[in-house]
Design a protein around this motif. Structure first.
Motif, PDB file in Angstrom:
ATOM      1  N   UNK A  30       0.838  -1.201   0.000  1.00  0.00           N
ATOM      2  CA  UNK A  30       0.000   0.000   0.000  1.00  0.00           C
ATOM      3  C   UNK A  30       0.875   1.253   0.000  1.00  0.00           C
ATOM      4  N   UNK A  31       1.857   1.292   0.883  1.00  0.00           N
ATOM      5  CA  UNK A  31       2.742   2.458   0.976  1.00  0.00           C
ATOM      6  C   UNK A  31       3.545   2.638  -0.306  1.00  0.00           C
ATOM      7  N   UNK A  32       4.087   1.544  -0.816  1.00  0.00           N
ATOM      8  CA  UNK A  32       4.911   1.595  -2.020  1.00  0.00           C
ATOM      9  C   UNK A  32       4.113   2.060  -3.234  1.00  0.00           C
ATOM     10  N   UNK A  33       2.936   1.485  -3.420  1.00  0.00           N
ATOM     11  CA  UNK A  33       2.125   1.820  -4.595  1.00  0.00           C
ATOM     12  C   UNK A  33       1.572   3.242  -4.522  1.00  0.00           C
ATOM     13  N   UNK A  34       1.135   3.667  -3.336  1.00  0.00           N
ATOM     14  CA  UNK A  34       0.632   5.035  -3.184  1.00  0.00           C
ATOM     15  C   UNK A  34       1.742   6.042  -3.468  1.00  0.00           C
ATOM     16  N   UNK A  35       2.940   5.761  -2.997  1.00  0.00           N
ATOM     17  CA  UNK A  35       4.070   6.659  -3.273  1.00  0.00           C
ATOM     18  C   UNK A  35       4.375   6.694  -4.766  1.00  0.00           C
ATOM     19  N   UNK A  36       4.298   5.550  -5.414  1.00  0.00           N
ATOM     20  CA  UNK A  36       4.600   5.470  -6.847  1.00  0.00           C
ATOM     21  C   UNK A  36       3.590   6.238  -7.686  1.00  0.00           C
ATOM     22  N   UNK A  37       2.367   6.369  -7.162  1.00  0.00           N
ATOM     23  CA  UNK A  37       1.293   7.041  -7.916  1.00  0.00           C
ATOM     24  C   UNK A  37       0.932   8.410  -7.330  1.00  0.00           C
ATOM     25  N   UNK A  38       1.854   8.985  -6.590  1.00  0.00           N
ATOM     26  CA  UNK A  38       1.620  10.320  -6.058  1.00  0.00           C
ATOM     27  C   UNK A  38       0.499  10.400  -5.047  1.00  0.00           C
ATOM     28  N   UNK A  39       0.220   9.287  -4.376  1.00  0.00           N
ATOM     29  CA  UNK A  39      -0.835   9.281  -3.370  1.00  0.00           C
ATOM     30  C   UNK A  39      -2.234   9.142  -3.923  1.00  0.00           C
ATOM     31  N   UNK A  40      -2.359   8.895  -5.230  1.00  0.00           N
ATOM     32  CA  UNK A  40      -3.673   8.789  -5.887  1.00  0.00           C
ATOM     33  C   UNK A  40      -4.130   7.329  -5.875  1.00  0.00           C
ATOM     34  N   UNK A  41      -5.079   6.988  -4.983  1.00  0.00           N
ATOM     35  CA  UNK A  41      -5.520   5.603  -4.845  1.00  0.00           C
ATOM     36  C   UNK A  41      -6.231   5.109  -6.097  1.00  0.00           C
ATOM     37  N   UNK A  42      -7.022   5.974  -6.741  1.00  0.00           N
ATOM     38  CA  UNK A  42      -7.718   5.556  -7.967  1.00  0.00           C
ATOM     39  C   UNK A  42      -6.713   5.199  -9.059  1.00  0.00           C
ATOM     40  N   UNK A  43      -5.610   5.927  -9.122  1.00  0.00           N
ATOM     41  CA  UNK A  43      -4.571   5.627 -10.117  1.00  0.00           C
ATOM     42  C   UNK A  43      -3.915   4.283  -9.817  1.00  0.00           C
ATOM     43  N   UNK A  44      -3.682   3.984  -8.550  1.00  0.00           N
ATOM     44  CA  UNK A  44      -3.120   2.681  -8.175  1.00  0.00           C
ATOM     45  C   UNK A  44      -4.022   1.566  -8.687  1.00  0.00           C
ATOM     46  N   UNK A  45      -5.332   1.718  -8.459  1.00  0.00           N
ATOM     47  CA  UNK A  45      -6.280   0.691  -8.885  1.00  0.00           C
ATOM     48  C   UNK A  45      -6.303   0.544 -10.408  1.00  0.00           C
ATOM     49  N   UNK A  46      -6.101   1.657 -11.126  1.00  0.00           N
ATOM     50  CA  UNK A  46      -6.100   1.605 -12.597  1.00  0.00           C
ATOM     51  C   UNK A  46      -4.829   0.964 -13.152  1.00  0.00           C
ATOM     52  N   UNK A  47      -3.690   1.294 -12.562  1.00  0.00           N
ATOM     53  CA  UNK A  47      -2.416   0.947 -13.179  1.00  0.00           C
ATOM     54  C   UNK A  47      -1.822  -0.380 -12.699  1.00  0.00           C
ATOM     55  N   UNK A  48      -2.324  -0.891 -11.607  1.00  0.00           N
ATOM     56  CA  UNK A  48      -1.787  -2.153 -11.089  1.00  0.00           C
ATOM     57  C   UNK A  48      -2.915  -3.188 -11.020  1.00  0.00           C
ATOM     58  N   UNK A  49      -2.591  -4.415 -11.371  1.00  0.00           N
ATOM     59  CA  UNK A  49      -3.651  -5.416 -11.565  1.00  0.00           C
ATOM     60  C   UNK A  49      -3.845  -6.373 -10.399  1.00  0.00           C
ATOM     61  N   UNK A  50      -2.829  -6.660  -9.647  1.00  0.00           N
ATOM     62  CA  UNK A  50      -2.914  -7.763  -8.697  1.00  0.00           C
ATOM     63  C   UNK A  50      -2.890  -7.258  -7.255  1.00  0.00           C
ATOM     64  N   UNK A  51      -4.007  -7.479  -6.551  1.00  0.00           N
ATOM     65  CA  UNK A  51      -4.114  -7.103  -5.145  1.00  0.00           C
ATOM     66  C   UNK A  51      -4.791  -8.239  -4.388  1.00  0.00           C
ATOM     67  N   UNK A  52      -4.470  -8.363  -3.135  1.00  0.00           N
ATOM     68  CA  UNK A  52      -5.263  -9.256  -2.293  1.00  0.00           C
ATOM     69  C   UNK A  52      -6.630  -8.598  -2.111  1.00  0.00           C
ATOM     70  N   UNK A  53      -7.678  -9.371  -1.767  1.00  0.00           N
ATOM     71  CA  UNK A  53      -8.992  -8.761  -1.524  1.00  0.00           C
ATOM     72  C   UNK A  53      -8.934  -7.666  -0.460  1.00  0.00           C
TER      73      UNK A  53
END
Length: 206
Positions: A30-53
């Motif tokens: 969560x921390x790594x991906x949010x930092x990579x996307x400038x803190x934009x959670x919607x962008x994380x969901x768009x750009x990355x495919x694999x998450x645990x539920x």
């Protein structure tokens, strides 16, 4: 066969609010991906495919909070800057109303979205700045506190022991620096009291 749930040993937060319990691996992701996307959670969901539920649910909550923040123009989030400089500390008096201080000065900032809680007379005492009605701490701030107390949207904090004296000092400040507002407030209270006293008589006459 249902998936065996891994024991949670971490948690994820956004803007100081707990989004959900999760594993340490999910928390790190969560921390790594949010930092990579400038803190934009919607962008994380768009750009990355694999998450645990669990992580997906956490990111969806964060995205909703960010969308709400965008729609309300910061109504529920403390301002970072003010007419008096960068905000160093902020107390939320009620949603959308912030008591702020800076290195040199401070005051109260009321978001435009909740300005309807203020009377027309109270609005005249402040000045507009970047989506807020602002009140100087030395002279106008008492007007906002008086309005919030009258409408039961705020109460005097427990740290103030002599609440009656605090309220009288508030009233004295308004009478001294904002006499027009004080007259409008008193006139409105007298009119409301008169309406309440005549209501039983009108009911009995029916």
């Amino acid at each position: 066969m249902p998936r065996k749930r891994t024991g949670y040993n971490a948690a994820c937060y956004y803007d100081g609010k707990l989004l959900g319990r999760c594993t340490k691996a999910d928390s790190d992701a969560y921390t790594l991906l949010m930092n990579a996307c400038g803190g934009d959670a919607a962008r994380v969901l768009r750009e990355y495919a694999y998450f645990s539920p669990e992580l997906k649910a956490i990111l969806e909550k964060a995205a909703l909070m960010q969308a709400d923040r965008s729609r309300t123009g910061g109504m529920f989030h403390a301002p970072r800057s003010s007419p008096w400089g960068e905000v160093q500390s902020c107390e939320v008096l009620c949603p959308g109303v912030f008591l702020v201080s800076t290195a040199s000065h401070g005051g109260t900032m009321v978001a435009n979205e909740v300005a309807a809680v203020l009377s027309p007379a109270a609005k005249k005492c402040g000045f507009k700045d970047k989506g807020y009605i602002c009140y100087e701490e030395d002279a106008q701030e008492s007007v906002v506190l008086r309005e919030l107390l009258d409408k039961k949207l705020w109460k005097i904090p427990d740290r103030i022991k002599d609440k009656e004296r605090f309220e009288e000092n508030l009233n004295q400040s308004i009478r001294q620096y904002n006499p027009e507002y004080w007259r409008a407030r008193q006139s409105g209270r007298e009119a409301a009291e008169a309406a309440r006293s005549t209501a039983p008589a009108k009911e009995a006459a029916r």
